[in-house]
Design an enzyme around this catalytic site. Structure first.
Site, PDB file in Angstrom:
ATOM      1  N   SER A   1       1.057  -0.967   0.031  1.00  0.00           N
ATOM      2  CA  SER A   1       0.084   0.142  -0.135  1.00  0.00           C
ATOM      3  C   SER A   1       0.833   1.328  -0.291  1.00  0.00           C
ATOM      4  CB  SER A   1      -0.366   0.180   1.533  1.00  0.00           C
ATOM      5  OG  SER A   1       0.351   0.013   2.895  1.00  0.00           O
ATOM      6  N   ASN A  24      -2.082  -3.191  12.164  1.00  0.00           N
ATOM      7  CA  ASN A  24      -3.722  -2.735  11.945  1.00  0.00           C
ATOM      8  C   ASN A  24      -4.161  -2.175  13.129  1.00  0.00           C
ATOM      9  OD1 ASN A  24      -3.841  -5.235  11.148  1.00  0.00           O
ATOM     10  ND2 ASN A  24      -5.124  -6.892  12.375  1.00  0.00           N
ATOM     11  N   LYS A  26     -13.608  31.047 -29.826  1.00  0.00           N
ATOM     12  CA  LYS A  26     -14.439  30.665 -29.008  1.00  0.00           C
ATOM     13  C   LYS A  26     -13.695  30.755 -27.543  1.00  0.00           C
ATOM     14  CE  LYS A  26     -16.945  27.232 -29.193  1.00  0.00           C
ATOM     15  NZ  LYS A  26     -18.279  27.169 -28.662  1.00  0.00           N
ATOM     16  N   ASN A  68     -14.807  29.225 -23.956  1.00  0.00           N
ATOM     17  CA  ASN A  68     -15.728  28.130 -23.218  1.00  0.00           C
ATOM     18  C   ASN A  68     -15.540  28.123 -21.617  1.00  0.00           C
ATOM     19  OD1 ASN A  68     -16.502  27.518 -25.376  1.00  0.00           O
ATOM     20  ND2 ASN A  68     -15.142  26.093 -26.136  1.00  0.00           N
ATOM     21  N   GLU A  91     -17.177  22.849 -16.061  1.00  0.00           N
ATOM     22  CA  GLU A  91     -17.015  21.502 -16.601  1.00  0.00           C
ATOM     23  C   GLU A  91     -16.792  20.509 -16.072  1.00  0.00           C
ATOM     24  OE1 GLU A  91     -18.431  23.143 -21.280  1.00  0.00           O
ATOM     25  OE2 GLU A  91     -16.871  21.600 -20.834  1.00  0.00           O
ATOM     26  N   TYR A 149     -10.348  -6.889  11.118  1.00  0.00           N
ATOM     27  CA  TYR A 149      -8.987  -6.511  10.334  1.00  0.00           C
ATOM     28  C   TYR A 149      -9.356  -7.495   9.094  1.00  0.00           C
ATOM     29  CZ  TYR A 149      -5.157  -4.479   6.957  1.00  0.00           C
ATOM     30  OH  TYR A 149      -4.892  -3.876   6.723  1.00  0.00           O
ATOM     31  N   GLN A 172      -6.714  -1.940   3.570  1.00  0.00           N
ATOM     32  CA  GLN A 172      -6.258  -0.788   2.662  1.00  0.00           C
ATOM     33  C   GLN A 172      -6.454  -0.735   1.306  1.00  0.00           C
ATOM     34  OE1 GLN A 172      -2.532  -3.153   2.171  1.00  0.00           O
ATOM     35  NE2 GLN A 172      -3.029  -3.336  -0.050  1.00  0.00           N
TER      36      GLN A 172
HETATM   37  N1  ARG Z   1      -1.249  -1.396   5.057  1.00  0.00           N
HETATM   38  C1  ARG Z   1      -2.349  -1.835   5.675  1.00  0.00           C
HETATM   39  C2  ARG Z   1      -3.614  -0.842   5.647  1.00  0.00           C
HETATM   40  O1  ARG Z   1      -3.200  -0.658   4.604  1.00  0.00           O
HETATM   41  C3  ARG Z   1      -1.846  -1.730   7.153  1.00  0.00           C
HETATM   42  C4  ARG Z   1      -1.277  -3.373   7.482  1.00  0.00           C
HETATM   43  C5  ARG Z   1      -1.937  -4.146   8.432  1.00  0.00           C
HETATM   44  N2  ARG Z   1      -1.652  -5.475   7.139  1.00  0.00           N
HETATM   45  C6  ARG Z   1      -1.851  -6.634   8.345  1.00  0.00           C
HETATM   46  N3  ARG Z   1      -1.713  -7.869   7.155  1.00  0.00           N
HETATM   47  N4  ARG Z   1      -2.468  -6.682   8.564  1.00  0.00           N
HETATM   48  O2  ARG Z   1      -4.216  -0.977   5.776  1.00  0.00           O
END
Ligand code: ARG
Length: 496
Positions: A28, A115, A288, A290, A295, A322, A327
């Site tokens: 992420s 988490n 023109k 615009n 828009e 979780y 993510q």
């Molecule tokens: N990168 C993860 C998120 O954005 C957070 C990590 C939690 N990862 C896990 N394998 N429990 O939510």
């Protein structure tokens, strides 16, 4: 020191190479750039709490805090953001361990999980975005009020079904948009109170056996309270859904205003001309001009709603607690926040740049029998006619293409109603009933279009804006004060 650190999270349980595609797919990191600064604050608060509860030794806390303050003061090195790390939390922890050694750095993650960490970071980030969005909205409202003030007596056609309906004032029209944006502010303010609750200390979901102090961590980070149930705390993202829903409503409002700016700029309306900076021209037609910004902004309402729908569908039907699906909400969140922020900031400038063509508006205001209601109302108010009878008489006369006394009398005879002239109606009464500025002036009920009502509305709206500004200032001061205190606590701890 900016060499690549070892990934300390994966190294125990997992082995083997991952393809570049797989690394990119799981990480992420891209979106996590937006929570990297928040993560440093969360780490600092966590270490201070661990130290205060004597869960780690003072010296350990001091070394950890010194390294974290270094990141706070000098920025996070680029190597931390390598996608080999699943996220910024793993990146920062790995970096710290490489930098200050595992004996110290390896104690940072005591009693917590990514988490609760990510949920806390997101809330810190989002509360900043909400206050920024609020301040942009207040700016937009201010522009609307100022332009309404300029045009308190500017007459224009009011529309229903995009047909001329009744005359109104431009001030009345602009105030209608300001009222909607004021409710958007209210919604964001209320959302803030649910955002600013702290998940930290929930760990994976079941909290921890260390004697942590969740209240302390929460207050160090400027949260109003803890999110009590720890399973809920790590797995709930309704604060994101709520914010995105609020932003979608806000953008729906912005898109309506933009739509009007587009229609009003059209060659057939010519009610407004936007500043050149907010317009484009044609690559082939040299004449023109615009209203492209309006828009694009109208379209951004669709993008924000799209982000909102993504977030809802990701969250929908996820089991507790979780799940990594969560993510995937971060990019949607960012998209929604960015689009709403830029749109509303530009909208304020675009409105400031607009020249309203008062003459053209006034010339159109009386067209299409727009004061026919006033004529019917005059027959009711001055001559005791039932409203439905008056409505029918005037409607039939319009079908004949004339609203003179003679036409009204002729229609009454045809329909078997008493003739207006027999009731004592005079041509002068008809003329003044149909007069546009008198029509507007008669509408003095609160919130209405007459210059009289508009003046009162404007005073109320300026006051509401001032009140909202004060509340926002207090919020901002509380948040920046909390961060400043956290950093100074950390510095003190290091130099004890
Ligand atoms: N990168 C993860 C998120 O954005 C957070 C990590 C939690 N990862 C896990 N394998 N429990 O939510």
């Amino acid at each position: 020191m900016d060499r690549m650190a070892e990934d300390v999270v994966r190294r125990g349980r997992l082995s083997g190479e991952r393809s570049g595609e797989m690394v990119h797919f799981l990480s992420s990191m891209d979106a996590d750039r937006c929570i990297a600064d928040a993560d440093i604050l969360v780490d600092i608060a966590h270490v201070l709490m661990l130290s205060q509860k004597r869960i780690i030794e003072r010296k350990t806390a001091q070394d950890l805090l010194a390294a974290l303050l270094d990141l706070y003061d000098n920025g996070i090195p680029e190597s931390v953001f390598d996608e080999r790390f699943e996220d910024v939390h793993a990146g920062i922890e790995s970096y710290l361990i490489a930098k200050i050694g595992e004996e110290t750095g390896g104690r940072l993650h005591i009693g917590r999980s990514r988490n609760d960490e990510v949920a806390t970071c997101l809330r810190i980030r989002v509360r900043e975005d909400v206050t920024r969005q609020l301040s942009i909205l207040l700016g937009l409202r201010q522009v609307l009020l100022a332009r309404a003030e300029e045009h308190g007596t500017t007459v224009m056609p009011g529309f229903t079904h995009l047909q001329y309906a009744q005359p109104t004032t431009l001030a009345h029209h602009l105030l209608s948009h300001e009222a909607a944006f004021a409710r958007d502010c209210e919604r964001l303010r209320e959302a803030f109170s649910r955002i600013n609750r702290c998940p930290l200390g929930s760990a994976a979901f079941a909290t921890t056996s260390y004697p942590i102090d969740r209240e302390l961590s929460a207050s160090l980070l400027g949260f109003d309270s803890i999110l009590e149930n720890t399973m809920d705390a790590v797995s709930s993202r309704d604060f994101i859904l709520e914010l995105l829903a609020d932003l979608s409503i806000l953008m729906a409002h912005a898109s309506r205003l933009c739509e009007e700016l587009v229609v009003w700029s059209s060659s057939f309306a010519r009610f407004v001309e936007l500043g050149d900076a907010f317009c484009s021209t044609s690559s082939i037609m040299p004449q023109k001009k615009n209203p492209d910004s309006a828009e694009v902004m109208r379209a951004k309402a669709g993008s924000v709603l799209g982000a909102t729908v993504s977030a809802f569908t990701i969250q929908k039907a996820l089991p507790q607690s979780y799940n990594r699906d969560l993510q995937e909400m971060t990019p949607a969140l960012l998209r929604g926040i960015q689009d709403a922020k830029h749109s509303t900031r530009i909208l304020a400038d675009m409105l400031s740049s607009a020249s309203f063509h008062s003459d053209q508006m006034a010339a159109e205001a009386g067209k299409g029998y727009s004061t026919a209601t006033d004529l019917a109302d005059m027959l009711v108010q001055k001559h005791g006619m039932p409203f439905r009878t008056a409505h029918t008489l005037v409607g039939k006369a319009i079908r004949k293409g004339s609203l003179t006394l003679a036409t009204l009398d002729a229609v009454a005879t045809e329909e078997g109603f008493v003739r207006p002239s027999d009731l004592g109606v005079t041509p002068d009464e008809i003329t003044s009933a149909l007069d546009v500025s008198q029509s507007i002036d008669r509408r003095r009920a609160p919130g209405g279009p007459s210059p009289f009502a508009v003046k009162i509305s404007l005073a109320n709206r300026w006051k509401a804006l001032e009140d909202e500004k004060k509340m926002l200032e207090e919020r901002r001061a509380a948040l920046s004060g909390a961060v400043a205190r956290l950093i100074s606590d950390a510095r003190k701890e290091v130099s004890r």
